[in-house]
Write a protein that holds these residues in place. Structure first.
Motif: not given
Length: 288
Positions: A197-198, A201-202, A228, A253-254, A256-258
Motif C-alpha cells: 500500500i505504501a 501511494a508513494t 492511519s 499527500k502521504l 492520509t495513507v491508511r
C-alpha cells in the motif's frame, strides 16, 4: 486584508548591515511555502509612507516575528544610544511587549544565541526564546522545517475552501463512505500488505508532485493500530528529495495513507527507498 488574515502574516526583523541577503532569501522562500504572508520593510513599505507608523501597524497585527541574528548583529547596537531612533530595536521591543505574539530568534552565519546579559538593553527577553538555526549548507531543509512550525503557530491550512462548499462536500463524502464501506475488524499486522500500500501511494505522490529532483532518500511510514499514518518522514539528514516544494508535496499527500487496522502492535513502521534518476525516472523499493 481582514484582521484574521493579517494575524497569519510573518514579520522579518533584520539589520541590513548584518543579514540583508539572507533576509531577502528567507522572505522569498517563506512566501512560496506559506503563500505570500511575509512582511519585509524593503519590499512592503510603499514610497512616501511613514516608516515607523507602518512598522508599528504591522507588528500590532501580525502573528509571528522572526529576528534574524547574524555575526554583526550584536556589534551593530554598540554606540547607539537607547533613546536614539533604531528601527531594529523598535521592532523587537514592540514585538516582545505584545502578549501572545510568537517571536523567534533566527540564527544565521553560524552564530549562537547571545545570553540575556549579552543582549542589547531592552532585548534581554529575546534570549529566552527558542531559536531557529538556518545553515547555508542545509538552507532548504531548515527553511522547510521553519515553515512547518509557522504553519502550526499561525494555524494555516494548505487549502482554504468556502465554508458552505466544504460542508456540502464533507457531508457527501461521509454519506458515500458510510453507504459503501464498513470498518474492517482489526487483524494481525501484515508488513507485506502495508508495504504494498505504501509503495503504490508513494508512486502516485511522486507522479502528482513532479518535477522531482534526482536523488536517493529513505522514506518511513509509521502507522497507528487503526491503520492511519501517525507520521511520514524522510529518514535522511540531507537529501534533495526532501527539498521543497517536492518534499513537502510528497509528505502532504502521504499523510492520509491508511492500511488495514491491526491488533497485535502499538505501532508499525514501513521503510521505503526512493530513487529518482536523472531524467525523472522514479523507483520505490520497500526495505526488508
Amino acid at each position: 486584508m481582514s484582521q484574521a488574515e493579517r494575524r497569519q502574516r510573518v514579520f522579518i526583523s533584520y539589520r541590513r548591515a548584518d543579514g540583508a541577503g539572507q533576509a531577502g532569501r528567507l522572505a522569498e522562500d517563506l512566501d512560496r511555502l506559506l503563500g505570500d504572508r511575509v512582511f519585509m520593510d524593503v519590499s512592503d513599505i510603499a514610497p512616501g509612507a511613514e516608516f515607523e507608523q507602518v512598522l508599528r501597524s504591522e507588528l500590532a497585527s501580525c502573528g509571528a516575528v522572526l529576528a534574524l541574528i547574524g555575526p554583526r548583529w550584536l556589534a551593530s547596537f554598540d554606540g547607539r544610544p537607547q533613546e536614539a531612533q533604531d528601527y531594529v530595536r523598535l521592532e523587537l521591543e514592540t514585538a516582545l511587549a505584545q502578549q501572545g505574539l510568537h517571536v523567534a530568534p533566527v540564527l544565521i552565519g553560524g552564530v549562537e544565541l547571545p545570553g540575556e546579559a549579552q543582549m542589547p538593553a531592552g532585548l534581554g527577553p529575546l534570549a529566552k526564546r527558542q531559536a531557529v538555526i538556518l545553515r547555508d549548507d542545509r538552507w532548504q531543509d531548515d527553511v522547510a522545517n521553519l515553515a512547518r512550525e509557522l504553519r502550526a503557530v499561525l494555524k494555516l491550512r494548505r487549502r482554504v475552501w468556502p465554508a458552505i462548499a466544504a460542508a456540502v462536500l464533507v457531508a457527501a463524502l461521509v454519506s458515500g463512505w458510510l453507504l459503501t464501506h464498513r470498518t474492517p475488524a482489526p487483524a494481525p499486522y501484515s508488513h507485506d500488505q502495508a508495504a504494498a500500500i505504501a509503495v503504490r501511494a508513494t508512486e502516485k505522490a511522486i507522479a502528482a508532485c513532479r518535477p522531482a529532483p534526482a536523488g536517493d532518500c529513505p522514506l518511513v511510514f509509521r502507522f497507528q493500530p487503526d491503520g492511519s499514518a501517525q507520521r511520514v518522514y524522510f529518514d535522511s539528514g540531507a537529501c534533495m528529495l526532501k527539498a521543497p516544494p517536492f518534499g513537502d508535496c510528497v509528505l502532504d499527500k502521504l499523510s492520509t495513507v491508511r492500511i488495514p487496522p491491526f491488533n497485535d502492535l502499538d505501532a508499525a513502521e514501513v521503510g521505503l527507498d526512493l530513487v529518482v534518476e536523472q531524467g525523472g525516472v522514479a523507483k520505490v523499493v520497500p526495505q526488508p
